[in-house]
Design an enzyme around this catalytic site. Structure first.
Site, PDB file in Angstrom:
ATOM      1  N   LYS A  53       0.838  -1.206   0.000  1.00 31.18           N
ATOM      2  CA  LYS A  53       0.000   0.000   0.000  1.00 31.18           C
ATOM      3  C   LYS A  53       0.873   1.256   0.000  1.00 31.18           C
ATOM      4  O   LYS A  53       0.630   2.200  -0.742  1.00 31.18           O
ATOM      5  CB  LYS A  53      -0.956  -0.022   1.202  1.00 31.18           C
ATOM      6  N   GLN A  97      -4.991  -2.163   9.741  1.00 30.24           N
ATOM      7  CA  GLN A  97      -4.807  -3.468   9.104  1.00 30.24           C
ATOM      8  C   GLN A  97      -5.371  -4.565  10.012  1.00 30.24           C
ATOM      9  O   GLN A  97      -4.991  -4.669  11.172  1.00 30.24           O
ATOM     10  CB  GLN A  97      -3.308  -3.692   8.839  1.00 30.24           C
ATOM     11  N   ASP A 120     -11.471   1.983   3.963  1.00 29.85           N
ATOM     12  CA  ASP A 120     -11.779   0.551   3.823  1.00 29.85           C
ATOM     13  C   ASP A 120     -13.297   0.326   3.732  1.00 29.85           C
ATOM     14  O   ASP A 120     -13.748  -0.739   3.324  1.00 29.85           O
ATOM     15  CB  ASP A 120     -11.254  -0.232   5.043  1.00 29.85           C
TER      16      ASP A 120
END
Ligand code: NDP
Length: 292
Positions: A53, A97, A120
């Site tokens: 990322k 994460q 997200d």
């Protein structure tokens, strides 16, 4: 017959080109889109994703921040970090994460995020907005699948889409998205899972079969209707003594055999994987545009 390939690398690269143009416009207005990723602990797979990322942000000329916290970080310290990121003007989007270590309540952490920075799309506010057809941020993996279908001219309207897997990050949002009214949607959706009786009876009815379960080569040729479009979200590492690493990635679909029956199919790797990171970047650019 051998099916055509839906190439996630090519599709994502054309989306990245579109993003570069939007980033240039933002920069001309003094805004550099910023993405922060918070990693708690040392899960090797998570470390790989986080590095990817960061690298992609740099390639696109975006601001990237990786925050690595030790495995024993307390829930309250993580919540403080979330609060800081909520207030940080250089960060337009951030994500935590997953999975988090067991002593941290994932829901509590997700709830603490500013939904306008939740790139997200996992915050309950964003899940609700998606469900009622007014999305702010769509979760990257199902959004990537939808883009693959759209950009491969697969019209899902009126078709029977069968989704195998009902997780909160893939199966459920995928179903909600394809059920909406409008472009890239209007499908008739069936979701099957580990408690479904006679699962293959459903998969065989699918015009479009989307599989996200995490079981290597689970979907075999006899489970697929002739001419179906098959999207394989699964990523499973299996032993392969012939490869340098001793292992390789395979999907949830028995690709070589199913390919003989499907009209279109995604490979693993090079299918849904590249789309996920691409749509995450798209959400971050959108978050930066919303900040203007
Ligand atoms: P989860 O483990 O959260 O969910 C798996 C789902 O599959 C569950 O709903 C489970 O059913 C169902 N399932 C498991 N075994 C079976 C079975 N034998 N028959 C029918 N259904 C079954 O996984 P995720 O959704 O997070 O991920 C799924 C796969 O997709 C993984 O391989 C993951 O690595 C991959 N993935 C890939 C991404 C990419 O970018 N390419 C992004 C995200 C995920 P139940 O609910 O009943 O337990």
């Amino acid at each position: 017959m051998q099916s055509g390939l839906i190439n996630g690398v090519d599709i994502s690269s054309s989306i990245f080109n579109e993003l570069k143009e939007r980033i240039a416009v933002l920069k001309s207005k003094g805004v550099t889109p910023g993405l922060a990723v918070v990693l708690v602990g040392e899960d090797p797979a998570s470390q790989v994703y986080v590095r990817m990322k960061g690298k992609k942000c740099e390639e696109l000329g975006m601001h990237s921040l990786t925050i690595t916290l030790p495995e024993d970080t307390s829930e309250s310290d993580l919540l403080k970090k979330v609060d800081e990121l909520n207030k940080d003007g250089r960060i337009h989007g951030f994500l935590i994460q997953l999975p988090l270590p067991k002593h941290i309540n994932e829901d509590k952490v997700l709830n603490a995020m500013d939904p306008r920075k939740d790139v997200d799309g996992f915050h309950p506010f964003n899940v609700g907005k998606m469900l009622i057809g007014e999305p702010l941020f769509l979760p990257a993996t199902p959004a990537g699948v939808q883009q693959m279908l759209l950009r491969s001219n697969v019209d899902v309207a009126g078709k029977h889409v069968v989704i195998v897997g009902r997780s909160n990050i893939v199966g459920k949002p995928m179903a909600a998205m394809l059920l909406q009214k409008g472009k890239g949607a209007d499908a008739t959706v069936t979701v099957v899972h580990s408690r479904t009786n006679n699962l293959e009876e459903y998969t065989r009815q699918a015009d479009i079969l989307i599989v996200a379960i995490g079981k290597a080569k689970f979907i075999t040729k006899d489970m697929v209707k002739k001419g179906a479009v098959v999207i394989d979200v699964g990523t499973n590492r299996v032993d392969d003594p012939t490869s340098e690493k001793g292992s390789r990635l395979v999907g949830d679909v028995d690709f070589d055999n199913v390919r003989e029956k499907a009209s279109l199919i995604t490979p693993v790797p090079g299918g849904v994987g590249p789309m996920t990171i691409c749509l995450l970047m798209a959400n971050t650019v959108k978050a930066a545009e919303m900040s203007l």
